[in-house]
Design a protein around this motif. Sequence first.
Motif, PDB file in Angstrom:
ATOM      1  N   ARG A 217      20.134  -4.748  12.938  1.00 12.26           N
ATOM      2  CA  ARG A 217      20.257  -3.788  14.319  1.00 12.26           C
ATOM      3  C   ARG A 217      21.736  -2.987  13.602  1.00 12.26           C
ATOM      4  N   ASP A 218      22.645  -3.446  12.996  1.00 11.76           N
ATOM      5  CA  ASP A 218      23.960  -3.042  12.821  1.00 11.76           C
ATOM      6  C   ASP A 218      23.941  -1.819  11.444  1.00 11.76           C
ATOM      7  N   LEU A 219      22.836  -1.625  10.787  1.00 11.74           N
ATOM      8  CA  LEU A 219      22.706  -0.917   9.727  1.00 11.74           C
ATOM      9  C   LEU A 219      22.564   0.539  10.184  1.00 11.74           C
ATOM     10  N   ASP A 220      23.576   1.407  10.507  1.00 12.54           N
ATOM     11  CA  ASP A 220      23.426   2.470  10.890  1.00 12.54           C
ATOM     12  C   ASP A 220      22.701   3.560  10.111  1.00 12.54           C
ATOM     13  N   GLY A 221      22.393   4.600  10.629  1.00 15.05           N
ATOM     14  CA  GLY A 221      21.612   5.866   9.923  1.00 15.05           C
ATOM     15  C   GLY A 221      20.278   5.672   9.615  1.00 15.05           C
ATOM     16  N   PRO A 222      19.624   6.600   8.895  1.00 11.27           N
ATOM     17  CA  PRO A 222      17.979   6.675   8.578  1.00 11.27           C
ATOM     18  C   PRO A 222      18.124   5.605   7.531  1.00 11.27           C
ATOM     19  N   THR A 223      16.887   4.705   7.747  1.00 14.47           N
ATOM     20  CA  THR A 223      16.394   3.805   6.627  1.00 14.47           C
ATOM     21  C   THR A 223      16.834   4.564   5.263  1.00 14.47           C
ATOM     22  N   GLU A 224      16.304   5.745   5.004  1.00 16.01           N
ATOM     23  CA  GLU A 224      16.196   6.107   3.846  1.00 16.01           C
ATOM     24  C   GLU A 224      17.550   6.272   3.069  1.00 16.01           C
TER      25      GLU A 224
ATOM     26  N   PRO B 176       5.068   1.855  -8.561  1.00 20.25           N
ATOM     27  CA  PRO B 176       3.880   1.558  -7.654  1.00 20.25           C
ATOM     28  C   PRO B 176       4.505   1.507  -6.271  1.00 20.25           C
ATOM     29  N   PRO B 177       3.857   1.442  -5.225  1.00 21.37           N
ATOM     30  CA  PRO B 177       4.273   1.191  -3.867  1.00 21.37           C
ATOM     31  C   PRO B 177       4.859  -0.186  -3.695  1.00 21.37           C
ATOM     32  N   VAL B 178       5.805  -0.424  -3.248  1.00 19.17           N
ATOM     33  CA  VAL B 178       6.624  -1.619  -2.850  1.00 19.17           C
ATOM     34  C   VAL B 178       7.167  -1.887  -1.734  1.00 19.17           C
ATOM     35  N   ARG B 179       7.019  -3.117  -1.170  1.00 22.79           N
ATOM     36  CA  ARG B 179       7.623  -3.493   0.085  1.00 22.79           C
ATOM     37  C   ARG B 179       8.666  -4.192  -0.058  1.00 22.79           C
ATOM     38  N   LEU B 180      10.035  -3.679   0.368  1.00 21.22           N
ATOM     39  CA  LEU B 180      11.306  -4.284   0.260  1.00 21.22           C
ATOM     40  C   LEU B 180      11.516  -4.858   1.815  1.00 21.22           C
ATOM     41  N   THR B 181      11.955  -6.288   1.650  1.00 20.98           N
ATOM     42  CA  THR B 181      12.413  -6.898   2.963  1.00 20.98           C
ATOM     43  C   THR B 181      13.706  -7.097   2.457  1.00 20.98           C
ATOM     44  N   LEU B 182      14.709  -6.824   3.577  1.00 19.86           N
ATOM     45  CA  LEU B 182      15.872  -6.937   3.487  1.00 19.86           C
ATOM     46  C   LEU B 182      16.471  -7.817   4.907  1.00 19.86           C
TER      47      LEU B 182
ATOM     48  N   ASN C 257      19.620   3.787   3.262  1.00 19.80           N
ATOM     49  CA  ASN C 257      20.071   2.399   2.779  1.00 19.80           C
ATOM     50  C   ASN C 257      20.119   2.256   1.271  1.00 19.80           C
ATOM     51  N   LEU C 258      21.323   1.440   0.853  1.00 19.90           N
ATOM     52  CA  LEU C 258      21.342   1.340  -0.558  1.00 19.90           C
ATOM     53  C   LEU C 258      20.230   0.735  -1.428  1.00 19.90           C
ATOM     54  N   VAL C 259      19.509  -0.027  -0.584  1.00 25.64           N
ATOM     55  CA  VAL C 259      18.553  -0.710  -1.215  1.00 25.64           C
ATOM     56  C   VAL C 259      17.458   0.183  -1.759  1.00 25.64           C
ATOM     57  N   LEU C 260      17.054   1.375  -0.902  1.00 23.10           N
ATOM     58  CA  LEU C 260      16.045   2.410  -1.417  1.00 23.10           C
ATOM     59  C   LEU C 260      16.797   3.229  -2.332  1.00 23.10           C
ATOM     60  N   LYS C 261      18.101   3.630  -2.392  1.00 22.71           N
ATOM     61  CA  LYS C 261      18.828   4.321  -3.313  1.00 22.71           C
ATOM     62  C   LYS C 261      18.701   3.674  -4.570  1.00 22.71           C
ATOM     63  N   ALA C 262      18.799   2.233  -4.601  1.00 25.54           N
ATOM     64  CA  ALA C 262      18.750   1.384  -5.841  1.00 25.54           C
ATOM     65  C   ALA C 262      17.209   1.648  -6.353  1.00 25.54           C
ATOM     66  N   VAL C 263      16.387   1.543  -5.693  1.00 19.44           N
ATOM     67  CA  VAL C 263      14.687   1.843  -6.178  1.00 19.44           C
ATOM     68  C   VAL C 263      14.728   3.188  -6.754  1.00 19.44           C
TER      69      VAL C 263
ATOM     70  N   ASP D  34       0.843  -1.142  -0.089  1.00 18.04           N
ATOM     71  CA  ASP D  34       0.143   0.155   0.028  1.00 18.04           C
ATOM     72  C   ASP D  34       0.925   1.189   0.142  1.00 18.04           C
ATOM     73  N   LYS D  35       2.171   1.226   0.468  1.00 17.30           N
ATOM     74  CA  LYS D  35       3.060   2.279   0.362  1.00 17.30           C
ATOM     75  C   LYS D  35       4.362   1.780   0.440  1.00 17.30           C
ATOM     76  N   GLN D  36       5.275   2.725  -0.121  1.00 18.34           N
ATOM     77  CA  GLN D  36       6.801   2.107  -0.341  1.00 18.34           C
ATOM     78  C   GLN D  36       7.329   2.047   1.029  1.00 18.34           C
ATOM     79  N   GLU D  37       7.954   1.073   1.666  1.00 19.85           N
ATOM     80  CA  GLU D  37       8.659   0.706   2.720  1.00 19.85           C
ATOM     81  C   GLU D  37       9.779  -0.395   2.619  1.00 19.85           C
ATOM     82  N   LEU D  38      10.814  -0.223   3.579  1.00 23.22           N
ATOM     83  CA  LEU D  38      11.829  -1.082   3.620  1.00 23.22           C
ATOM     84  C   LEU D  38      11.862  -1.770   4.877  1.00 23.22           C
TER      85      LEU D  38
END
Length: 293
Positions: free
Chosen positions: A66-73, A93-99, A75-81, A54-58
């Motif tokens: 927990r070791d992924l520092d910094g804001p979620t936005e 369209p809205p996608v959910r990415l699960t890492l 993250n290289l995965v969202l930069k790739a999107v 329903d909305k874009q999220e990671l």
Amino acid sequence: MSLQTATSARVELARAKVNLALHITGRRSDGYHLLDSLVAFPQIGDRIAVEPADKQELRLEGPFARDLDGPTEHNLVLKAVSGFAARAGITLPPVRLTLTKRLPVASGIGGGSSDAATTLRLLEDFTGTYLSEDTMHALALSLGADVPVCLYPEAQRMSGIGDELAPGPVLPNCGIVLVNPKVGVSTPEVFAALSHRDNDALPLVPEKFESLSQLTAYLSSCRNDLQGPAESLCPEISAVLAALQEDTRIEFSRMSGSGATCFGLCDQKHAMDVERSLRAEHPNWWIASGPLA
């Protein structure tokens, strides 16, 4: 541009990138180091899933989320999107990415780069929009020097700053054990500790290694030029290498990338047993095993 998106989840293994050999051959005027490296992508890695939402999220899951520092936005995965949508000229369209983060962060095995590259491949399948090879390469390079090689997770030779790629040799059927002492090592500090930056390139790479012994003989004629500086900054790397070398089932061991993850090569039938032995002796280390290719 309109597009037809997939209605079900797309899932893929984001394989670890292991530098079987890594020679530092120079440094550009902008500070980037030049390298010559033989890389492999074992069947060990993170997990990326893309699905309609329903909305874009990671979502970040797994033992190292927990070791992924910094804001979620960031993250290289969202930069790739966002980069994919821009290069493809589409509105996603809205996608959910699960890492599912199974690889240690900043550990010399290209976890973040592989996550980004895997996301790009998944988005092509998910949207049915396929970028040209040159466009995809440029997009990957804009995300990081190690991302292009991770687009095609098979043996490759990488040079330049990591952007010049050539097909690698056929690797033998064998096992690999990855070990990380869960101690951070700074890549800039490792490069700063290098005493020689103009080293020779890799010896001639065969088209195929018929056996593990042929591969280990070749690797013995190569180096990881970052291993010495990394060990001087992080003695735990030496302890990992010693543990691998003490196991008679391991036929070759070395550090990958700038550390601190090290690898050991062995007969495939021994890989899981070596992993179990190391886990029993070093319960605080991260250890994983699988086929090399």
